[in-house]
Scaffold this motif. Sequence first.
Motif, mmCIF file in Angstrom:
data_model
loop_
_atom_site.group_PDB
_atom_site.id
_atom_site.type_symbol
_atom_site.label_atom_id
_atom_site.label_comp_id
_atom_site.label_asym_id
_atom_site.label_seq_id
_atom_site.Cartn_x
_atom_site.Cartn_y
_atom_site.Cartn_z
ATOM 1 N N THR A 185 13.841 -65.655 96.061
ATOM 2 C CA THR A 185 14.183 -65.620 94.634
ATOM 3 C C THR A 185 12.934 -65.570 93.744
ATOM 4 O O THR A 185 12.856 -64.716 92.860
ATOM 5 N N PRO A 186 11.940 -66.461 93.965
ATOM 6 C CA PRO A 186 10.738 -66.362 93.113
ATOM 7 C C PRO A 186 10.055 -64.999 93.239
ATOM 8 O O PRO A 186 9.558 -64.465 92.253
ATOM 9 N N ALA A 187 10.057 -64.442 94.454
ATOM 10 C CA ALA A 187 9.414 -63.138 94.641
ATOM 11 C C ALA A 187 10.152 -62.054 93.865
ATOM 12 O O ALA A 187 9.533 -61.160 93.285
ATOM 13 N N VAL A 188 11.480 -62.116 93.839
ATOM 14 C CA VAL A 188 12.248 -61.134 93.067
ATOM 15 C C VAL A 188 11.887 -61.253 91.595
ATOM 16 O O VAL A 188 11.618 -60.261 90.923
ATOM 17 N N VAL A 189 11.843 -62.490 91.104
ATOM 18 C CA VAL A 189 11.533 -62.702 89.687
ATOM 19 C C VAL A 189 10.132 -62.178 89.383
ATOM 20 O O VAL A 189 9.915 -61.453 88.423
ATOM 21 N N TRP A 190 9.183 -62.530 90.228
ATOM 22 C CA TRP A 190 7.782 -62.229 89.954
ATOM 23 C C TRP A 190 7.429 -60.764 90.184
ATOM 24 O O TRP A 190 6.708 -60.160 89.406
ATOM 25 N N HIS A 191 7.943 -60.179 91.261
ATOM 26 C CA HIS A 191 7.521 -58.825 91.623
ATOM 27 C C HIS A 191 8.431 -57.721 91.092
ATOM 28 O O HIS A 191 8.023 -56.578 90.976
ATOM 29 N N ILE A 192 9.697 -58.060 90.838
ATOM 30 C CA ILE A 192 10.634 -57.023 90.406
ATOM 31 C C ILE A 192 11.015 -57.201 88.939
ATOM 32 O O ILE A 192 10.904 -56.276 88.139
ATOM 33 N N VAL A 193 11.466 -58.407 88.587
ATOM 34 C CA VAL A 193 12.012 -58.576 87.239
ATOM 35 C C VAL A 193 10.922 -58.553 86.169
ATOM 36 O O VAL A 193 10.980 -57.745 85.239
ATOM 37 N N PHE A 194 9.900 -59.396 86.326
ATOM 38 C CA PHE A 194 8.874 -59.454 85.280
ATOM 39 C C PHE A 194 8.195 -58.108 85.032
ATOM 40 O O PHE A 194 8.152 -57.645 83.896
ATOM 41 N N PRO A 195 7.673 -57.450 86.058
ATOM 42 C CA PRO A 195 7.000 -56.190 85.760
ATOM 43 C C PRO A 195 7.926 -55.146 85.134
ATOM 44 O O PRO A 195 7.489 -54.348 84.314
ATOM 45 N N GLN A 196 9.212 -55.179 85.499
ATOM 46 C CA GLN A 196 10.097 -54.154 84.944
ATOM 47 C C GLN A 196 10.523 -54.480 83.518
ATOM 48 O O GLN A 196 10.819 -53.581 82.735
ATOM 49 N N ILE A 197 10.557 -55.775 83.181
ATOM 50 C CA ILE A 197 11.065 -56.171 81.882
ATOM 51 C C ILE A 197 9.927 -56.273 80.862
ATOM 52 O O ILE A 197 10.138 -56.212 79.660
ATOM 53 N N MET A 198 8.683 -56.391 81.366
ATOM 54 C CA MET A 198 7.536 -56.629 80.496
ATOM 55 C C MET A 198 7.368 -55.598 79.382
ATOM 56 O O MET A 198 7.200 -55.991 78.224
ATOM 57 N N PRO A 199 7.393 -54.294 79.677
ATOM 58 C CA PRO A 199 7.184 -53.349 78.574
ATOM 59 C C PRO A 199 8.223 -53.510 77.467
ATOM 60 O O PRO A 199 7.868 -53.500 76.289
ATOM 61 N N ALA A 200 9.480 -53.683 77.838
ATOM 62 C CA ALA A 200 10.524 -53.862 76.824
ATOM 63 C C ALA A 200 10.307 -55.169 76.064
ATOM 64 O O ALA A 200 10.461 -55.218 74.836
ATOM 65 N N ALA A 201 9.922 -56.220 76.787
ATOM 66 C CA ALA A 201 9.706 -57.510 76.136
ATOM 67 C C ALA A 201 8.526 -57.423 75.167
ATOM 68 O O ALA A 201 8.569 -57.964 74.069
ATOM 69 N N LEU A 202 7.471 -56.697 75.582
ATOM 70 C CA LEU A 202 6.314 -56.559 74.689
ATOM 71 C C LEU A 202 6.677 -55.752 73.448
ATOM 72 O O LEU A 202 6.192 -56.024 72.356
ATOM 73 N N ASN A 203 7.542 -54.769 73.607
ATOM 74 C CA ASN A 203 8.009 -54.032 72.433
ATOM 75 C C ASN A 203 8.780 -54.949 71.501
ATOM 76 O O ASN A 203 8.711 -54.812 70.282
ATOM 77 N N SER A 204 9.514 -55.868 72.093
ATOM 78 C CA SER A 204 10.238 -56.839 71.281
ATOM 79 C C SER A 204 9.252 -57.740 70.532
ATOM 80 O O SER A 204 9.462 -58.063 69.356
ATOM 81 N N VAL A 205 8.161 -58.123 71.205
ATOM 82 C CA VAL A 205 7.117 -58.908 70.542
ATOM 83 C C VAL A 205 6.549 -58.114 69.374
ATOM 84 O O VAL A 205 6.361 -58.636 68.274
ATOM 85 N N ARG A 206 6.310 -56.825 69.610
ATOM 86 C CA ARG A 206 5.775 -55.975 68.534
ATOM 87 C C ARG A 206 6.666 -56.018 67.301
ATOM 88 O O ARG A 206 6.199 -56.126 66.175
ATOM 89 N N LEU A 207 7.976 -55.886 67.536
ATOM 90 C CA LEU A 207 8.901 -55.882 66.404
ATOM 91 C C LEU A 207 8.891 -57.219 65.668
ATOM 92 O O LEU A 207 9.181 -57.278 64.475
#
Lengths: 277, 308
Positions: A185-207
């Motif tokens: 589970t931690p590996a899924v969160v760290w290696h799959i979820v975070f890297p895939q969600i990061m660009p969208a999340a950073l765009n949200s930070v920008r807004l």
Amino acid sequence: MDSLKRLFGLSVYTKISARACLIASLVLFVALIGVYLLASHERHQENPNDKIMPTISQLTQGVQKMATPDRNGEITLMVDTIASLKRFFLGVIAGATMAIALGVALGLFPIVEAVFHRFLLYLSKIPPLALLPVIFIFSGLGESTKILLIIVGISLPITLDTYLRVKKDLPREQLVKALTLGASTPAVVWHIVFPQIMPAALNSVRLNLLGAWLFLIAGEAIAADAGLGYRIFVVRRYMAMDTIIPYVFWIAFLSFSLDALLSWWIKRHYSWYEERN
Amino acid sequence: MDNTLSYMLRLEHLTHGYDGKIVLNDIDLKVRTGELVTLVGPSGCGKSTFLRLLLGAESPNHGKVFIGGTPKLRPDKDCGVVYQKYSVFPHLTVLNNVAFGLNVASSTITERAVSSVCSRVSGRPMFSYARQCKDNLVRAEEILCQLELEGVLDKYPHQLSGGMQQRVAIAQALIMKPKVLLLDEPFSALDPWVRRQLQLLLAKIWKSENMTILFITHDLEEAVYLGTRLLVLSPHWRDGKKKGSGSKIMADISIPSLYDFDAMDELEAMKIQREKADDIRRLGFEKRTDENLIPPEKFLLQHPDSKI
């Protein structure tokens, strides 16, 4: 006539060249400056002591006053900028980090979603500025309060946005696939979820950067001894538009640069995201 | 011999549904090691639900799923999977996509975090984990070469064609040597020619690795072409006088091997398949009117392991 029709057409068949686009986007800037100069000239003809719309030379003097060392050898503009940016970065980084982590947890773990989602949805409806007096009463007039205000202001929208991204944009198949490849589970969160969600999340930070500025200036207006927001509210008492106008443009410039920097960072580090969309 | 341990995949009285509506009705199935089972069914018959249950991504309302004798509780290394879409990780290069499984297996997450920081600082692989990673990349490269993907190792999935992406997905699953490989309409979105190529490729791998494969598709010709055993999952059956609720396995048929692909004339092979497919179609794959729905026990169930 035909080409005119074409110029105002829909994007499916109308293309504007990069150069024409640049010229077109300068039009409103030039118009704004022109109208201001004209109005300022008019006002000074009537009243040479007008303070509301300073002329170019008065503005330059105002900037000079702020950008040269004063009696104590301090450059006011610099002191204000550093004080503000420090609060801004601390608030944004702390707020965004917590928000993204919480948003991911909300989207991935049904138990977290069940406990927190409705609660956060309700909290997010409170205008952060309405909480401003509460925060000042509870945590005093110090630095931490101003940072706390930024955190409170931006973290809920980023949390809920990240949550939605995880729910809607991240296919469940990706998670199952990672698990079938032996990831914990931690590996899924760290290696799959975070890297895939990061660009969208950073765009949200920008807004939400604009919100962060808003809460920063509101906080500084109430209690501070330096800062960009503090300064414009102090000099307002003397109607010192020659300081306020350059400060406003400076804040806009800082905000614009930060946004551009973040956008560049996303493009560079998440090329797969930019190109795929 | 009916030793249950000799079955790689076993379903016992599997029943599942949503909001009181039955989707899968009392399904029993036993699959031996090395079988290539294809599952067809009309759309909406519960193929995707079936797959989720097998993967352990959902637990059945009744019944059990066993992989290699152990009950399936959640998705893990025992079952590899290739989906029609979203099979590969968009944020990893082809090489890292394939090495992913090996990488997460060779260390804990803290080791990975520490070593990735140290390696980045020092500029070369540090600790055994980072060195292991290099070995993993070498192995990933070998598999990718087997699948003729050596030219795109450093590309991202979005830069590849659909057929290549599916090859990567197969390589990614294959490298972990799962007990059972599940494929959910893996070639359905591809051009016919690419599709045929990948079918041949899959058959070749299946044969050389002696894998146990369950291949889900809505295309009867594809199912007949690939399978050594074909299952039809269908909601069209009669329960006494009423129409039955939920899908059952309505046919379970052994298919004579068509795997001398090199020797067999393509046209000849296609003809045999078409005939086979027509037979099965008559058997009940297609929707029937309410009067001529067939009760499950009337179906021709030739496979020795099938039981109703």
